[in-house]
Design a protein around this motif. Structure first.
Motif, mmCIF file in Angstrom:
data_model
loop_
_atom_site.group_PDB
_atom_site.id
_atom_site.type_symbol
_atom_site.label_atom_id
_atom_site.label_comp_id
_atom_site.label_asym_id
_atom_site.label_seq_id
_atom_site.Cartn_x
_atom_site.Cartn_y
_atom_site.Cartn_z
ATOM 1 N N THR A 156 -11.316 23.550 1.957
ATOM 2 C CA THR A 156 -11.708 24.897 1.532
ATOM 3 C C THR A 156 -11.137 25.976 2.440
ATOM 4 O O THR A 156 -11.381 27.158 2.211
ATOM 5 C CB THR A 156 -13.241 25.034 1.516
ATOM 6 O OG1 THR A 156 -13.723 24.812 2.845
ATOM 7 C CG2 THR A 156 -13.862 24.030 0.583
ATOM 8 N N ILE B 264 -15.335 26.196 -4.146
ATOM 9 C CA ILE B 264 -16.231 25.350 -4.951
ATOM 10 C C ILE B 264 -15.404 24.452 -5.867
ATOM 11 O O ILE B 264 -15.633 23.246 -5.973
ATOM 12 C CB ILE B 264 -17.193 26.230 -5.785
ATOM 13 C CG1 ILE B 264 -18.154 26.983 -4.849
ATOM 14 C CG2 ILE B 264 -17.989 25.376 -6.775
ATOM 15 C CD1 ILE B 264 -18.984 28.025 -5.556
ATOM 16 N N ASP B 265 -14.401 25.071 -6.487
ATOM 17 C CA ASP B 265 -13.519 24.326 -7.383
ATOM 18 C C ASP B 265 -12.849 23.152 -6.654
ATOM 19 O O ASP B 265 -12.809 22.029 -7.162
ATOM 20 C CB ASP B 265 -12.456 25.294 -7.921
ATOM 21 C CG ASP B 265 -11.450 24.604 -8.817
ATOM 22 O OD1 ASP B 265 -11.820 24.301 -9.959
ATOM 23 O OD2 ASP B 265 -10.316 24.347 -8.367
ATOM 24 N N GLN C 16 -15.425 20.453 -5.963
ATOM 25 C CA GLN C 16 -15.792 19.797 -7.223
ATOM 26 C C GLN C 16 -14.741 18.792 -7.673
ATOM 27 O O GLN C 16 -15.040 17.725 -8.192
ATOM 28 C CB GLN C 16 -15.982 20.850 -8.317
ATOM 29 C CG GLN C 16 -17.424 21.301 -8.451
ATOM 30 C CD GLN C 16 -17.573 22.412 -9.458
ATOM 31 O OE1 GLN C 16 -16.610 23.130 -9.757
ATOM 32 N NE2 GLN C 16 -18.772 22.573 -9.987
ATOM 33 N N ARG C 17 -13.481 19.168 -7.483
ATOM 34 C CA ARG C 17 -12.412 18.249 -7.885
ATOM 35 C C ARG C 17 -12.417 16.977 -7.034
ATOM 36 O O ARG C 17 -12.135 15.885 -7.522
ATOM 37 C CB ARG C 17 -11.052 18.938 -7.765
ATOM 38 C CG ARG C 17 -10.791 19.893 -8.896
ATOM 39 C CD ARG C 17 -9.496 20.639 -8.736
ATOM 40 N NE ARG C 17 -9.523 21.842 -9.541
ATOM 41 C CZ ARG C 17 -9.333 21.856 -10.860
ATOM 42 N NH1 ARG C 17 -9.062 20.734 -11.496
ATOM 43 N NH2 ARG C 17 -9.425 22.970 -11.547
ATOM 44 N N LYS D 182 -15.096 15.747 -5.685
ATOM 45 C CA LYS D 182 -16.262 15.009 -6.179
ATOM 46 C C LYS D 182 -15.893 14.240 -7.456
ATOM 47 O O LYS D 182 -16.289 13.087 -7.651
ATOM 48 C CB LYS D 182 -17.386 16.021 -6.475
ATOM 49 C CG LYS D 182 -18.647 15.418 -7.048
ATOM 50 C CD LYS D 182 -19.507 14.837 -5.970
ATOM 51 C CE LYS D 182 -20.800 14.274 -6.553
ATOM 52 N NZ LYS D 182 -21.561 13.555 -5.527
ATOM 53 N N ALA D 183 -15.086 14.890 -8.283
ATOM 54 C CA ALA D 183 -14.690 14.240 -9.537
ATOM 55 C C ALA D 183 -13.885 12.975 -9.284
ATOM 56 O O ALA D 183 -13.923 12.027 -10.079
ATOM 57 C CB ALA D 183 -13.867 15.219 -10.386
ATOM 58 N N LEU E 207 -21.447 24.003 0.875
ATOM 59 C CA LEU E 207 -20.700 23.148 -0.053
ATOM 60 C C LEU E 207 -20.896 21.677 0.282
ATOM 61 O O LEU E 207 -21.050 20.838 -0.609
ATOM 62 C CB LEU E 207 -19.212 23.497 -0.013
ATOM 63 C CG LEU E 207 -18.815 24.765 -0.764
ATOM 64 C CD1 LEU E 207 -17.334 25.047 -0.577
ATOM 65 C CD2 LEU E 207 -19.126 24.594 -2.246
ATOM 66 N N PHE F 118 -22.472 19.006 -2.456
ATOM 67 C CA PHE F 118 -21.623 18.027 -3.150
ATOM 68 C C PHE F 118 -21.482 16.671 -2.450
ATOM 69 O O PHE F 118 -21.227 15.667 -3.110
ATOM 70 C CB PHE F 118 -20.224 18.599 -3.374
ATOM 71 C CG PHE F 118 -20.202 19.727 -4.367
ATOM 72 C CD1 PHE F 118 -20.298 19.460 -5.725
ATOM 73 C CD2 PHE F 118 -20.099 21.042 -3.950
ATOM 74 C CE1 PHE F 118 -20.290 20.495 -6.650
ATOM 75 C CE2 PHE F 118 -20.089 22.081 -4.866
ATOM 76 C CZ PHE F 118 -20.186 21.802 -6.225
#
Lengths: 321, 260
Positions: B167, B176-177, B180-181, B183-184, B201, B205
């Motif tokens: 980040t 955040i994006d 999240q990626r 995490k995906a 964050l 996550f």
């Protein structure tokens, strides 16, 4: 396309000079008769020059492309690691102490030795460090070698020796024979092979050293290959021709857009363009005569290369600003 | 599934001991956040986990295999590593940058085998880069570049993904994006280890946490069990208040407690 450019310029180079030949004469000289004047000119004077200009231009372009890829810097060139300065110093020593007068290949042999010694020192100085320490060590060794050259000019015993040193420093392919070809080409071929092996690694190095390493690239091995390849190839080239600047800097930039800026793919085109550039410049240096003085090859290339370099600096600044 | 084991890992930088006997287990398919103050040894721990740096003592095992005994290429196929502020030095197109992630899978000479081409499209798709595939990487914005580098890292479908400060330099939405990626990726079975300074964050996550300070492991385990006010206070030397509300946990550092 580049290959045919190279062939065309090589052929033109056989024809051009203080004695102009027709293509027909040149073919005849190559095919049948070596004894007449045209035959002598072609086989003993023009051909070795053509071979040398292609080999030297090729290795300069190739090594420039490898250096720029390795250091990830568009302004890098083969002289950066002290190879050229070392070769100059070696050759100047040979001229200064009169070895060059006693046998013709003394200057190139000393030049080779000088190139290897300076790169060796640069490498030992930078051992264990990264790319930056290599650049700094190269710059330091380069300036020491240049200081040696200036010293030799300063102390030269007679104007004739000083003149000879000056001429050598300007870079030229005049009066080079097959002996010079035999001396330089093994080193140029060996160095060129090592440099070509770095292509894949240079592509990955576009991501920086840490990422390249994580992709399985042995970065320190690549650095070794690039360095030793440059020392062998450019050392061999400079030892025979004297200093020829700018080709290694310019050639990669001319072809980079053609290969979508991939640093590994630029190697072979840069090599070909380097060969074309030096061959054309050699023709120009033979045919352009100012007040009875032929223009030296190195001087001619610098005259064209320096403005290009200026343009490049402005261009790079615009891109990064 | 690839669990990551640290067995008494110690490391030096110069003379200084920067990691001192780290032992921990990172469950497979977890997003693990390595947290701690500057100079705690987070980057060194990631360098060692990626196999780029050797520990002076101890070992790191992925699925029971010692990472530092694997061959260079084998390791490169197994894990991907994104250093801090990763970037590209030449104006190469995004598509070709992503393709560089396949380097360890390429034959010694020649171009990318056609069997690998779909992987590039998948990675571009996963990182929303299809519209940018022909853009030179040097012309991307910070957020786009971060996505391109992530696509480069995941294109080879690594079992282990290591990211240093994903980040850094990103605005809140892109930060955040980015997380999240990451995490995906874990839902696809990838074990992801990231060093991160943004605790909000990390808490939102990360499945598990490794907290280190001065080269020592202060705590490790599932995020919600491990992270407490006292842990964070002793980690950063700043009084911390955790506040929970409907949007999750947020971390507040109490400035009044900082002695100057």
């Amino acid at each position: 396309m580049l290959v045919s450019c190279l062939l065309a310029s090589a052929f033109a180079s056989v024809l051009a000079g203080s004695v102009w030949l027709t293509p027909r004469e040149a073919f005849q000289a190559l095919a049948f008769d070596h004894a007449d004047l045209a035959g002598q000119i072609v086989t003993q004077i023009r051909l070795p020059r053509v071979v040398l200009s292609m080999a030297i231009g090729g290795i300069l372009g190739l090594s420039g492309a490898v250096m720029q890829g390795l250091l990830r810097n568009p302004l890098a060139d083969p002289g950066l690691l002290g190879v050229s300065a070392g070769a100059s110093l070696g050759a100047v020593i040979a001229i200064y102490f009169g070895f060059a007068a006693s046998f013709t290949l003394a200057a190139p042999l000393f030049g080779l030795t000088g190139a290897f010694v300076t790169t060796g020192i640069a490498f030992i100085l930078a051992r264990g460090g990264g790319t930056l320490s290599l650049i700094l060590a190269g710059a330091a060794v380069s300036s020491i070698a240049s200081a040696g050259v200036s010293l030799a000019l300063n102390l030269s015993p007679n104007p004739y020796a000083a003149y000879e040193i000056m001429t050598w420093l300007m870079g030229s392919l005049a009066d080079r024979s097959w002996d010079h070809v035999r001396l330089a080409t093994p080193f140029i071929l060996a160095g060129g092979t090592m440099l070509l092996l770095t292509g894949r690694a240079l592509d990955a190095l576009a991501l920086g050293e840490a990422q390249a390493e994580s992709l399985g690239i042995a970065v320190s091995r690549t650095r070794m290959l690039a360095l030793i390849g440059t020392a062998l190839g450019v050392g061999g080239a400079t030892a025979v021709s004297g200093t020829i600047g700018f080709v290694g800097l310019i050639a990669p930039h001319l072809v980079r857009p053609l290969v979508a800026h991939r640093p590994g793919k630029v190697l072979i085109p840069a090599m070909l363009v380097g060969a074309v550039l030096v061959t054309l410049a050699d023709i120009a240096s033979r045919t352009l005569v100012f007040r009875g003085m032929p223009l030296n090859l190195g001087v001619f290339i610098s005259l064209i290369g320096a403005p290009f370099f200026l343009w490049l600096v402005l261009h790079v600044r615009r891109r990064t600003a | 599934m690839s669990a990551l084991h640290f067995h008494g890992v110690s490391a030096r930088r110069g003379q200084r001991l920067v990691l001192d006997g780290i032992s921990a287990r990172v469950p497979s398919g977890h997003l693990t956040a390595v947290i701690g103050p500057n100079g705690a040894g987070k980057s060194t721990l990631l360098d060692i986990t990626s196999g780029l740096k050797r520990p002076v003592q101890g070992s790191v095992e992925l699925d029971g295999k010692d990472l530092h005994r694997l061959g260079r290429r084998e390791l490169a196929k197994l894990r991907a590593y994104l250093p801090q502020r990763a970037g590209v030095d030449w104006p190469i197109t995004v598509e070709r940058v992503v393709a560089l992630g396949l380097t360890p899978a390429l034959p010694a000479f020649g171009t990318i085998p056609s069997a690998l081409l779909p992987a590039i499209d998948d990675a571009l798709l996963a990182c929303d880069l299809l519209g940018l595939r022909d853009r030179p990487a040097t012309q991307l914005s910070g957020g786009e570049l971060a996505r391109a580098m992530l696509a480069r890292a995941i294109v080879g479908d690594p079992a282990l993904l290591i990211v240093d400060e994903p980040t850094a330099g990103l605005d809140p939405r892109h930060a955040i994006d980015a997380v999240q990626r990451l995490k995906a990726r874990t839902t696809a079975g990838c074990t992801v280890v990231m060093a991160i300074h943004d605790l909000d964050l990390a808490l939102a996550f990360a499945d598990s946490i490794l907290a280190i300070r001065d080269g020592r492991l202060l705590a490790h385990g599932p995020t919600h069990e491990v992270v407490t006010e006292s842990l964070l206070t002793s980690l950063y030397d700043v009084p911390v208040r955790l506040s929970r509300d409907g949007d999750g946990i947020s971390v507040r550092f109490l400035k009044s407690g900082v002695s100057s």
